[in-house]
Write a protein that holds these residues in place. Sequence first.
Motif, PDB file in Angstrom:
ATOM      1  N   HIS A 790      46.957  37.490  50.422  1.00  0.00           N
ATOM      2  CA  HIS A 790      46.530  37.789  51.797  1.00  0.00           C
ATOM      3  C   HIS A 790      47.593  38.637  52.483  1.00  0.00           C
ATOM      4  O   HIS A 790      48.799  38.413  52.327  1.00  0.00           O
ATOM      5  CB  HIS A 790      46.303  36.482  52.565  1.00  0.00           C
ATOM      6  CG  HIS A 790      45.483  36.645  53.795  1.00  0.00           C
ATOM      7  ND1 HIS A 790      45.980  37.152  54.975  1.00  0.00           N
ATOM      8  CD2 HIS A 790      44.172  36.367  54.032  1.00  0.00           C
ATOM      9  CE1 HIS A 790      45.034  37.169  55.892  1.00  0.00           C
ATOM     10  NE2 HIS A 790      43.922  36.703  55.351  1.00  0.00           N
ATOM     11  N   ASP A 791      47.149  39.619  53.267  1.00  0.00           N
ATOM     12  CA  ASP A 791      48.108  40.535  53.872  1.00  0.00           C
ATOM     13  C   ASP A 791      48.952  39.887  54.961  1.00  0.00           C
ATOM     14  O   ASP A 791      49.975  40.451  55.374  1.00  0.00           O
ATOM     15  CB  ASP A 791      47.378  41.759  54.441  1.00  0.00           C
ATOM     16  CG  ASP A 791      46.309  41.370  55.446  1.00  0.00           C
ATOM     17  OD1 ASP A 791      46.056  40.160  55.613  1.00  0.00           O
ATOM     18  OD2 ASP A 791      45.722  42.278  56.069  1.00  0.00           O
ATOM     19  N   LYS A 792      48.552  38.679  55.454  1.00  0.00           N
ATOM     20  CA  LYS A 792      49.328  37.995  56.481  1.00  0.00           C
ATOM     21  C   LYS A 792      50.180  36.860  55.916  1.00  0.00           C
ATOM     22  O   LYS A 792      50.775  36.097  56.682  1.00  0.00           O
ATOM     23  CB  LYS A 792      48.398  37.442  57.568  1.00  0.00           C
ATOM     24  CG  LYS A 792      47.699  38.514  58.378  1.00  0.00           C
ATOM     25  CD  LYS A 792      46.871  37.897  59.492  1.00  0.00           C
ATOM     26  CE  LYS A 792      46.191  38.988  60.322  1.00  0.00           C
ATOM     27  NZ  LYS A 792      45.372  38.406  61.431  1.00  0.00           N
ATOM     28  N   ASN A 820      51.777  40.128  45.429  1.00  0.00           N
ATOM     29  CA  ASN A 820      52.426  39.492  46.572  1.00  0.00           C
ATOM     30  C   ASN A 820      53.693  40.240  46.972  1.00  0.00           C
ATOM     31  O   ASN A 820      54.408  40.774  46.128  1.00  0.00           O
ATOM     32  CB  ASN A 820      52.762  38.037  46.225  1.00  0.00           C
ATOM     33  CG  ASN A 820      53.481  37.337  47.361  1.00  0.00           C
ATOM     34  OD1 ASN A 820      54.700  37.272  47.367  1.00  0.00           O
ATOM     35  ND2 ASN A 820      52.723  36.815  48.312  1.00  0.00           N
ATOM     36  N   ARG A 821      53.980  40.225  48.305  1.00  0.00           N
ATOM     37  CA  ARG A 821      55.158  40.922  48.809  1.00  0.00           C
ATOM     38  C   ARG A 821      56.119  40.013  49.567  1.00  0.00           C
ATOM     39  O   ARG A 821      57.080  40.507  50.156  1.00  0.00           O
ATOM     40  CB  ARG A 821      54.722  42.061  49.724  1.00  0.00           C
ATOM     41  CG  ARG A 821      53.976  43.183  49.032  1.00  0.00           C
ATOM     42  CD  ARG A 821      53.457  44.201  50.021  1.00  0.00           C
ATOM     43  NE  ARG A 821      52.446  43.612  50.906  1.00  0.00           N
ATOM     44  CZ  ARG A 821      51.857  44.284  51.909  1.00  0.00           C
ATOM     45  NH1 ARG A 821      52.187  45.549  52.133  1.00  0.00           N
ATOM     46  NH2 ARG A 821      50.953  43.691  52.649  1.00  0.00           N
TER      47      ARG A 821
END
Length: 988
Positions: A790-792, A820-821
């Motif tokens: 998820h980007d958040k 993932n970042r």
Amino acid sequence: MSRAVQCQSCLPRAGWAQLWQCLAQSRGTRSVSVCAAVPGPAGRCFLRKILPTSSISLPRGCVRYQGSSQESSAQPSSSSRGQSQLRNVASSGAIKKHQKSLSAWFSHQPNEERQFGPSFSLDAVHVDPVIRESSLEEILKPSPDLTIQNQLQQPCRKVISLHNLFDVDACGRPVKNVVLYGTVGTGKSTLIKKMVVDWCHGRLPRFELVIPFSCEDLSHSHAHVSLRRLITKKYQHLRDVVPVLEASNLRVLFILNGLERLNLDFRLAGTELCCDPNEPVPPSAIVVNLLRKYLLPEASIIVTTRPSAARRIPGKYVGRYAEICGFSDTNLQKLYFQMRLSQPGCSGEESQERSSAEQENLVEMLSRNLERHNQITAACFLPSYCWLVCTTLHFLYFTRTVPPSQTLTGIYTSFLRLNFSGEVLDSTDPTHISMMKYVAKTVGKLAYEGVMSRKTCFSEEDLRQCFEVEMKTESELNLLEVFRSDVFRFFLSPCVQPGKEHTFVFTIPAMQEYLAALYVVLGEKKTLAQRVGKELSEVIGKVSEDVAVVVNIISKVLPLRFLPVLFNLLKIFPRYFSRVSGKDRDAIAHTMAEELFKEEDYYNDDVLDQINSSILGVEGPMRHPDEAPDDEVFELFPIFMGGILSRRNRAILEQLGCSIKNLAAFEIAKAMKKTVIRKGRKGLPPSELMDYLFFLHEFQNERFTAEAVRSLRAVNLSSVKMTPLKCSVLASVMSTTSHEVEELNLTSCNLDSSSLRTLFPILLRCKALHLQLNSLGSDACKEIRDLLLHDKCVVSSLRLANNPVGEQGARYLAEALAGNRSLTQLSLLHTALGDPGAEAIARHLAQNRHLQELNLGYNSLTDAAALRVVEVAKRHETLDKVHLYFNDISEDGKRALDSLRMDRDGVRALVFLTAGTDVSDYWSHILSVVQRNLPFWDRERVRQHLALLLQDLESSRSQTANPWRKAKFLRVESEVKKMLGKLQDGSL
């Protein structure tokens, strides 16, 4: 005649002892019928057991007038023309339309039924109640001298079915008027609903027309109206039927529900005779003349009422008295629970197979607890409480989301509305005090004093202190007598514990805490000075305006300048007292905060588990009677206080006559905020933190909750069994803000994939996420993959140790790693990955740019898989630590891994306790991991691995000549030997 003379069982001195004996007798009866327990549309919807009779009296019809139709022979018989006309009307479908309309209305379930569980039809969960014949003598003079033993020796009392209430009496006389009575919550309205529905479906052929009336509605009508107009106004389909009612032989049944709402006067001077259905008279006069059989003498009438009001109808106008009794056998209770909890849709949207198994398990656990014959068995003698038990279990087990309308406080408040909505204690009393307000002032006081002194059993002296000490007037005594007769047994019952048979307990334990909370929040807890000050302030306030006028006149005529000054000083008192009374709200807030964070309750189970145990019991051996009981715990008390202050519950309590103003709720919340937030910020134990979160959910104050949650940077709920309800509560409370959570510890919380879906919005905002020991399989890993992609997502540390992730789960996690970042630490210790799972992670690891630490220990990895992972780690930009201990790595594999480590500084593969000819810098970390996880690992396999580690230490020690290194080896060897020894002894 005063009520004190009529009801001789309510004398102040011996009343409570007599009442206990009466209740004990009622508990001793054994009946074989079942009662209904589904709420009715009017709110009074449950059944319970009533006081048993003292003896079998002679048939009433043999000694006195029966209210039958024989005395109405002067009325004209129906003509053939009227019969023909009526048949034409019936054939036109008027009555069929009436049946359809009644069926739709009386089959309707109240909001509470739909709100706190799936909606059930009346036939789906209704079983016939126990009804027994009674008499006016039994109502007026119950026999308190009987004990349980000699009660069982009495002849069997006559049980009668609902459809046989209008059979001829013992002397063969027809019965036209029936009085069906029962205490509050016994199910009178439900019984009437079932009777009407049966007639609509053709299951009551005795009557061709049924016309129900609510006495509550009639009591609100003060205009004169004719019987004809009264019927057609409510039932328009009967416009063509009503004109010929008197001239026909149509078998008509009038139902008058809740007669206690009407003040009936059967004296001719009070209510004149009326035999004309077209003559406008007060509604009460219509009821009186129907019962007199002066108006429509051939009609049958059934009246429902409470015991105290049954005596208002002279006995000569009653053909049969009938009393509703309750569940007198645990098998009947089990039958109700089986029917209610096994209904389709009860468990929500879960799979059919799983939900069915959970429902069966729930019913089985409840049945076992009922078989122990403890206090819940006595409580479930009341069918109304059976509904409360089922509703609470549905809330605990089958709640997937928690909208604001679904709170535990809301369940109890709605339960009281179902039983007390619109009820006044005594309609003949000029004060018209609501029944719930009277309960809050009297029973609430008893409940509060019990909570403060930590006791649940109350003696007769305790009851006298709470109910009788402050009585000063005849009106107060009459109200107490009505309360004893109609309401007392709804809240209190004899204790069933050995040695405490002559004491009372609250029928449902949580009800004590609810009423205590209501007592405090309503401001009933006042000192003598506060009560006197309030009364004096009200008196001064009322006369101040009149005094002002008089003083102004006198001051103009006479030069008495001190009078205005004196009056101004007098006016200061109400304003000063209003300020002082504001301190009461500070005291309420202080009580709530102190009770919420009591340190002696810190390490109990959370309140939801406590409620679950009180209903389903605790598995294991039963406590010995001589064993000292645990201290009573009242952790629901402050939570109920917060729940009662919510807007929705205050609105419901307003309908019950218990008013809590918006300003009072605002000031209590304001006074409580600082204390609660300051104490909540401290490190609370997990169970206490769960109670705190549940309190915030019950409070339903979003601004207050947001400020409280914002102060929680770390949330530790480890070892709390996170049921779907608790997950929903956590998600609901935490969603009031959007701040990042530093750490969320959900270790050993019985989580599954559905739990992760519920918590998904919260997990996105957690930096450190602990999910160890939760039996999370591949389905859960799929949810975690979606979370990490998820980007958040801000999760930087994820611990999944001791979960059955498996090969498929590893593939999902590998996909998450690739995209993932935020993740920097991932622990997959003891997750059954195997070589395929490790290979999947290694393939996707190259696409990751942020991971710094990866733990793949205790996963049965062989040399090839371990080497593959370390080779990828060697080329990784940020990964510098890989845990590979307790895997199936050979000596050759160890040397290969060590050589890879030496090729690039910073990549540390933690495999053994040694690093070449030296002790590993992480030896203590590895041993601490082993010791911490030993309860969850295979001990034999751990012993084998420790033996290998010891052998490796000894081999490496022999290869070095450095005395300092040898000393370090010996120290580590001693720690490993000590751990092996404890492991073999079973002390570790």
